[in-house]
Design an enzyme around this catalytic site. Sequence first.
Site, PDB file in Angstrom:
ATOM      1  N   HIS A   1     -10.076  -5.139  -3.720  1.00  0.00           N
ATOM      2  CA  HIS A   1      -8.831  -5.307  -3.001  1.00  0.00           C
ATOM      3  C   HIS A   1      -8.779  -5.843  -1.295  1.00  0.00           C
ATOM      4  O   HIS A   1      -9.530  -5.432  -0.581  1.00  0.00           O
ATOM      5  CB  HIS A   1      -7.817  -4.057  -2.951  1.00  0.00           C
ATOM      6  CG  HIS A   1      -8.427  -2.957  -2.580  1.00  0.00           C
ATOM      7  ND1 HIS A   1      -9.628  -2.355  -3.376  1.00  0.00           N
ATOM      8  CD2 HIS A   1      -8.563  -2.029  -1.441  1.00  0.00           C
ATOM      9  CE1 HIS A   1     -10.059  -0.955  -2.576  1.00  0.00           C
ATOM     10  NE2 HIS A   1      -9.157  -1.133  -1.441  1.00  0.00           N
ATOM     11  N   MET A   2      -7.995  -6.590  -1.004  1.00  0.00           N
ATOM     12  CA  MET A   2      -7.869  -7.156   0.134  1.00  0.00           C
ATOM     13  C   MET A   2      -6.753  -6.600   0.851  1.00  0.00           C
ATOM     14  O   MET A   2      -5.760  -6.625   0.226  1.00  0.00           O
ATOM     15  CB  MET A   2      -7.697  -8.673   0.335  1.00  0.00           C
ATOM     16  CG  MET A   2      -7.879  -9.362   1.705  1.00  0.00           C
ATOM     17  SD  MET A   2      -9.638  -9.622   2.054  1.00  0.00           S
ATOM     18  CE  MET A   2     -10.145 -10.948   1.770  1.00  0.00           C
ATOM     19  N   HIS A   3      -7.075  -5.784   2.015  1.00  0.00           N
ATOM     20  CA  HIS A   3      -5.562  -5.327   2.687  1.00  0.00           C
ATOM     21  C   HIS A   3      -5.198  -6.453   3.523  1.00  0.00           C
ATOM     22  O   HIS A   3      -5.958  -7.297   4.432  1.00  0.00           O
ATOM     23  CB  HIS A   3      -6.540  -4.227   3.560  1.00  0.00           C
ATOM     24  CG  HIS A   3      -6.876  -2.847   3.123  1.00  0.00           C
ATOM     25  ND1 HIS A   3      -6.151  -1.891   2.706  1.00  0.00           N
ATOM     26  CD2 HIS A   3      -8.042  -2.691   2.357  1.00  0.00           C
ATOM     27  CE1 HIS A   3      -6.803  -0.898   2.316  1.00  0.00           C
ATOM     28  NE2 HIS A   3      -8.044  -1.494   2.016  1.00  0.00           N
TER      29      HIS A   3
ATOM     30  N   ASP B   1       0.818  -1.410  -0.199  1.00  0.00           N
ATOM     31  CA  ASP B   1      -0.026  -0.065   0.033  1.00  0.00           C
ATOM     32  C   ASP B   1       0.921   1.115   0.040  1.00  0.00           C
ATOM     33  O   ASP B   1       1.906   1.406   0.816  1.00  0.00           O
ATOM     34  CB  ASP B   1      -0.872   0.025   1.048  1.00  0.00           C
ATOM     35  CG  ASP B   1      -2.136   1.020   1.074  1.00  0.00           C
ATOM     36  OD1 ASP B   1      -3.133   0.488   1.009  1.00  0.00           O
ATOM     37  OD2 ASP B   1      -1.750   2.164   1.284  1.00  0.00           O
ATOM     38  N   ILE B   2       0.342   2.321  -0.781  1.00  0.00           N
ATOM     39  CA  ILE B   2       1.206   3.360  -1.078  1.00  0.00           C
ATOM     40  C   ILE B   2       1.473   4.195   0.276  1.00  0.00           C
ATOM     41  O   ILE B   2       2.275   5.217   0.615  1.00  0.00           O
ATOM     42  CB  ILE B   2       0.961   4.287  -2.212  1.00  0.00           C
ATOM     43  CG1 ILE B   2       2.041   5.261  -2.802  1.00  0.00           C
ATOM     44  CG2 ILE B   2      -0.560   5.091  -1.748  1.00  0.00           C
ATOM     45  CD1 ILE B   2       1.530   5.903  -4.126  1.00  0.00           C
TER      46      ILE B   2
ATOM     47  N   GLU C   1     -12.111   3.337  -1.319  1.00  0.00           N
ATOM     48  CA  GLU C   1     -11.471   4.607  -2.117  1.00  0.00           C
ATOM     49  C   GLU C   1     -11.298   4.077  -3.455  1.00  0.00           C
ATOM     50  O   GLU C   1     -11.290   5.074  -4.440  1.00  0.00           O
ATOM     51  CB  GLU C   1     -10.308   5.169  -1.528  1.00  0.00           C
ATOM     52  CG  GLU C   1     -10.601   5.808  -0.200  1.00  0.00           C
ATOM     53  CD  GLU C   1      -9.195   6.110   0.288  1.00  0.00           C
ATOM     54  OE1 GLU C   1      -8.391   5.830  -0.252  1.00  0.00           O
ATOM     55  OE2 GLU C   1      -9.267   6.635   1.614  1.00  0.00           O
ATOM     56  N   VAL C   2     -10.905   2.992  -3.868  1.00  0.00           N
ATOM     57  CA  VAL C   2     -10.685   2.452  -5.066  1.00  0.00           C
ATOM     58  C   VAL C   2     -11.548   1.300  -5.513  1.00  0.00           C
ATOM     59  O   VAL C   2     -11.624   0.193  -4.874  1.00  0.00           O
ATOM     60  CB  VAL C   2      -9.036   1.881  -5.072  1.00  0.00           C
ATOM     61  CG1 VAL C   2      -8.774   1.296  -6.651  1.00  0.00           C
ATOM     62  CG2 VAL C   2      -8.223   2.946  -4.734  1.00  0.00           C
TER      63      VAL C   2
HETATM   64  P1  AMP Z   1     -10.034   1.532   0.349  1.00  0.00           P
HETATM   65  O1  AMP Z   1     -10.140   2.595   1.079  1.00  0.00           O
HETATM   66  O2  AMP Z   1     -10.285  -0.058   0.992  1.00  0.00           O
HETATM   67  O3  AMP Z   1     -10.500   1.397  -1.059  1.00  0.00           O
HETATM   68  O4  AMP Z   1      -8.282   1.339  -0.052  1.00  0.00           O
HETATM   69  C1  AMP Z   1      -7.710   1.946  -0.765  1.00  0.00           C
HETATM   70  C2  AMP Z   1      -6.015   1.667  -0.490  1.00  0.00           C
HETATM   71  O5  AMP Z   1      -5.176   2.020  -1.765  1.00  0.00           O
HETATM   72  C3  AMP Z   1      -5.526   2.913   0.372  1.00  0.00           C
HETATM   73  O6  AMP Z   1      -5.324   2.161   1.335  1.00  0.00           O
HETATM   74  C4  AMP Z   1      -4.576   3.542  -0.247  1.00  0.00           C
HETATM   75  O7  AMP Z   1      -3.442   4.040   0.241  1.00  0.00           O
HETATM   76  C5  AMP Z   1      -4.232   2.652  -1.422  1.00  0.00           C
HETATM   77  N1  AMP Z   1      -3.541   3.144  -2.749  1.00  0.00           N
HETATM   78  C6  AMP Z   1      -3.963   4.088  -3.440  1.00  0.00           C
HETATM   79  N2  AMP Z   1      -3.335   4.417  -4.500  1.00  0.00           N
HETATM   80  C7  AMP Z   1      -2.114   3.565  -4.542  1.00  0.00           C
HETATM   81  C8  AMP Z   1      -1.277   3.062  -5.158  1.00  0.00           C
HETATM   82  N3  AMP Z   1      -1.009   3.907  -6.400  1.00  0.00           N
HETATM   83  N4  AMP Z   1      -0.307   2.028  -4.893  1.00  0.00           N
HETATM   84  C9  AMP Z   1      -0.751   1.318  -3.763  1.00  0.00           C
HETATM   85  N5  AMP Z   1      -1.654   1.838  -2.921  1.00  0.00           N
HETATM   86  C10 AMP Z   1      -2.415   2.780  -3.376  1.00  0.00           C
END
Ligand code: AMP
Length: 125
Positions: A104-106, A33-34, A99-100
């Site tokens: 995705h699994m954290h 994660d960034i 957000e994305v």
């Molecule tokens: P979510 O709120 O579950 O959608 O989490 C999205 C995650 O994506 C967040 O933890 C961000 O920090 C991460 N993220 C956003 N852009 C990038 C990127 N370019 N590379 C890696 N992680 C990212």
Amino acid sequence: MTYDSQNIFAKILRGELPCKKVYEDDHALAFYDIDPQTPVHVLVIPKGAYVSFDDFSERASEAEIAGWIRAVGKVARDLGLPAPGYRVIANCGADAHQEVAHLHMHLFAGTDLGRMIKPREKREG
Ligand code: AMP
């Protein structure tokens, strides 16, 4: 929700944006994660165009589902997380603050993560 092919993770999958890769196979890509929220914070995404867990579970093939789930576990093992412990979370939709819009699994690890649910005495209602 329809899938937006311009989302950040779609761009990473197409190689249009870089990532710090942890693991990749036919069905999954894992990268750091960034903006890490714990000492170890990795994201594992399916390669297919799926917005959320519910979308994926409805439309993905058996091979895609098995591939992604197995990849999450493999990344956890490869990073040595099972013994100290780790947490997996997939935020889906507005209330979860996704957000994305690519599933995705954290994977969170590297510290005591605390209890996931608020202690009973601090819950509302
Ligand atoms: P979510 O709120 O579950 O959608 O989490 C999205 C995650 O994506 C967040 O933890 C961000 O920090 C991460 N993220 C956003 N852009 C990038 C990127 N370019 N590379 C890696 N992680 C990212």
